[in-house]
Scaffold this motif. Structure first.
Motif, mmCIF file in Angstrom:
data_model
loop_
_atom_site.group_PDB
_atom_site.id
_atom_site.type_symbol
_atom_site.label_atom_id
_atom_site.label_comp_id
_atom_site.label_asym_id
_atom_site.label_seq_id
_atom_site.Cartn_x
_atom_site.Cartn_y
_atom_site.Cartn_z
ATOM 1 N N ASN A 227 -41.461 -31.392 -56.261
ATOM 2 C CA ASN A 227 -40.213 -31.604 -56.930
ATOM 3 C C ASN A 227 -40.341 -30.825 -58.144
ATOM 4 N N VAL A 228 -39.094 -29.972 -58.218
ATOM 5 C CA VAL A 228 -38.972 -29.332 -59.562
ATOM 6 C C VAL A 228 -38.977 -29.676 -60.819
ATOM 7 N N LEU A 229 -38.075 -30.802 -60.716
ATOM 8 C CA LEU A 229 -37.878 -31.577 -61.993
ATOM 9 C C LEU A 229 -39.128 -32.372 -62.515
ATOM 10 N N ILE A 230 -39.790 -33.024 -61.475
ATOM 11 C CA ILE A 230 -41.229 -33.799 -61.841
ATOM 12 C C ILE A 230 -42.257 -32.590 -62.660
ATOM 13 N N SER A 231 -42.239 -31.424 -61.805
ATOM 14 C CA SER A 231 -43.317 -30.729 -62.418
ATOM 15 C C SER A 231 -42.881 -30.085 -63.643
ATOM 16 N N CYS A 232 -41.527 -29.833 -63.823
ATOM 17 C CA CYS A 232 -41.283 -29.253 -65.199
ATOM 18 C C CYS A 232 -41.392 -30.445 -66.359
ATOM 19 N N VAL A 233 -41.038 -31.733 -65.911
ATOM 20 C CA VAL A 233 -41.326 -32.784 -67.012
ATOM 21 C C VAL A 233 -42.957 -32.903 -67.244
ATOM 22 N N LEU A 234 -43.625 -32.821 -66.132
ATOM 23 C CA LEU A 234 -45.146 -32.833 -66.522
ATOM 24 C C LEU A 234 -45.433 -31.763 -67.380
ATOM 25 N N THR A 235 -45.100 -30.613 -66.997
ATOM 26 C CA THR A 235 -45.353 -29.318 -67.922
ATOM 27 C C THR A 235 -44.996 -29.710 -69.213
ATOM 28 N N PHE A 236 -44.124 -30.111 -69.546
ATOM 29 C CA PHE A 236 -43.333 -30.388 -70.710
ATOM 30 C C PHE A 236 -44.132 -31.390 -71.578
ATOM 31 N N LEU A 237 -44.675 -32.449 -71.057
ATOM 32 C CA LEU A 237 -45.510 -33.387 -71.637
ATOM 33 C C LEU A 237 -46.976 -32.704 -72.026
ATOM 34 N N SER A 238 -47.388 -32.011 -70.826
ATOM 35 C CA SER A 238 -48.762 -31.586 -71.121
ATOM 36 C C SER A 238 -48.963 -30.211 -70.216
ATOM 37 N N ILE A 239 -48.862 -28.887 -70.959
ATOM 38 C CA ILE A 239 -48.891 -27.776 -70.041
ATOM 39 C C ILE A 239 -50.184 -27.727 -69.446
ATOM 40 N N GLY A 240 -50.018 -27.474 -68.066
ATOM 41 C CA GLY A 240 -50.933 -27.600 -66.953
ATOM 42 C C GLY A 240 -50.736 -28.764 -65.962
ATOM 43 N N MET A 241 -50.311 -29.728 -66.425
ATOM 44 C CA MET A 241 -50.107 -30.862 -65.602
ATOM 45 C C MET A 241 -49.205 -30.586 -64.333
ATOM 46 N N GLY A 242 -47.947 -29.972 -64.766
ATOM 47 C CA GLY A 242 -46.949 -29.462 -63.633
ATOM 48 C C GLY A 242 -47.558 -28.655 -62.821
ATOM 49 N N HIS A 243 -48.439 -27.619 -63.167
ATOM 50 C CA HIS A 243 -49.257 -26.766 -62.120
ATOM 51 C C HIS A 243 -50.209 -27.575 -61.160
ATOM 52 N N LEU A 244 -50.717 -28.769 -61.691
ATOM 53 C CA LEU A 244 -51.667 -29.354 -61.084
ATOM 54 C C LEU A 244 -50.975 -30.335 -60.254
ATOM 55 N N TYR A 245 -49.551 -30.806 -60.135
ATOM 56 C CA TYR A 245 -48.909 -31.523 -59.479
ATOM 57 C C TYR A 245 -48.185 -30.423 -58.385
ATOM 58 N N ALA A 246 -47.874 -29.326 -58.617
ATOM 59 C CA ALA A 246 -47.509 -28.273 -57.805
ATOM 60 C C ALA A 246 -48.540 -27.579 -57.031
ATOM 61 N N GLY A 247 -49.825 -28.086 -57.121
ATOM 62 C CA GLY A 247 -50.972 -27.587 -56.266
ATOM 63 C C GLY A 247 -51.728 -26.307 -56.836
ATOM 64 N N SER A 248 -51.274 -25.822 -58.104
ATOM 65 C CA SER A 248 -52.167 -24.603 -58.506
ATOM 66 C C SER A 248 -53.196 -25.192 -59.774
ATOM 67 N N ALA A 249 -54.223 -26.028 -59.316
ATOM 68 C CA ALA A 249 -55.055 -26.354 -60.435
ATOM 69 C C ALA A 249 -55.816 -25.434 -61.214
ATOM 70 N N LYS A 250 -56.287 -24.102 -60.527
ATOM 71 C CA LYS A 250 -56.967 -23.347 -61.405
ATOM 72 C C LYS A 250 -56.105 -22.764 -62.493
ATOM 73 N N LYS A 251 -54.833 -22.521 -62.089
ATOM 74 C CA LYS A 251 -53.768 -21.983 -62.911
ATOM 75 C C LYS A 251 -53.580 -22.919 -64.139
#
Length: 104
Positions: free
Chosen positions: A14-38
């Motif tokens: 979900n785009v909204l969840i990944s954006c909220v997670l990124t806003f809270l802590s950079i990297g968490m949205g990428h982790l949620y989206a499946g890009s752990a290394k990035k």
């Protein structure tokens, strides 16, 4: 058992969840989206920017130094948000959960 396996294979992101997670802590949205290394690289990059900015402010205390720190932080956050939106849209229809995507 088949339904449980199917649920693990098709978990669209979900785009909204990944954006909220990124806003809270950079990297968490990428982790949620499946890009752990990035996500890890971007998290370390964020810390590098702020550490460098605070060194700049401690050596040259001025409003300009503070402005540079705030501006670079905002630009970095915007970049991370745009990147996580693109990654999440790519995985918006079908996504197989990875080991780190489990609730536990």
């Amino acid at each position: 058992m088949e339904d449980k396996e199917r649920d693990l294979i098709n978990k669209p992101r979900n785009v909204l969840i990944s954006c909220v997670l990124t806003f809270l802590s950079i990297g968490m949205g990428h982790l949620y989206a499946g890009s752990a290394k990035k996500g890890i690289v971007l998290f370390v990059g964020q810390n590098f920017i702020f550490f460098s900015g605070f060194l700049l402010i401690s050596k040259f205390p001025s409003i300009i130094s503070l402005s540079i720190l705030v501006f670079s932080g905002l630009v970095y956050l915007i970049y991370c948000l745009i990147d996580v939106i693109q990654i999440t849209k790519y995985r918006a229809t079908k996504y197989e959960l990875k080991k780190y995507n489990r609730w536990y």
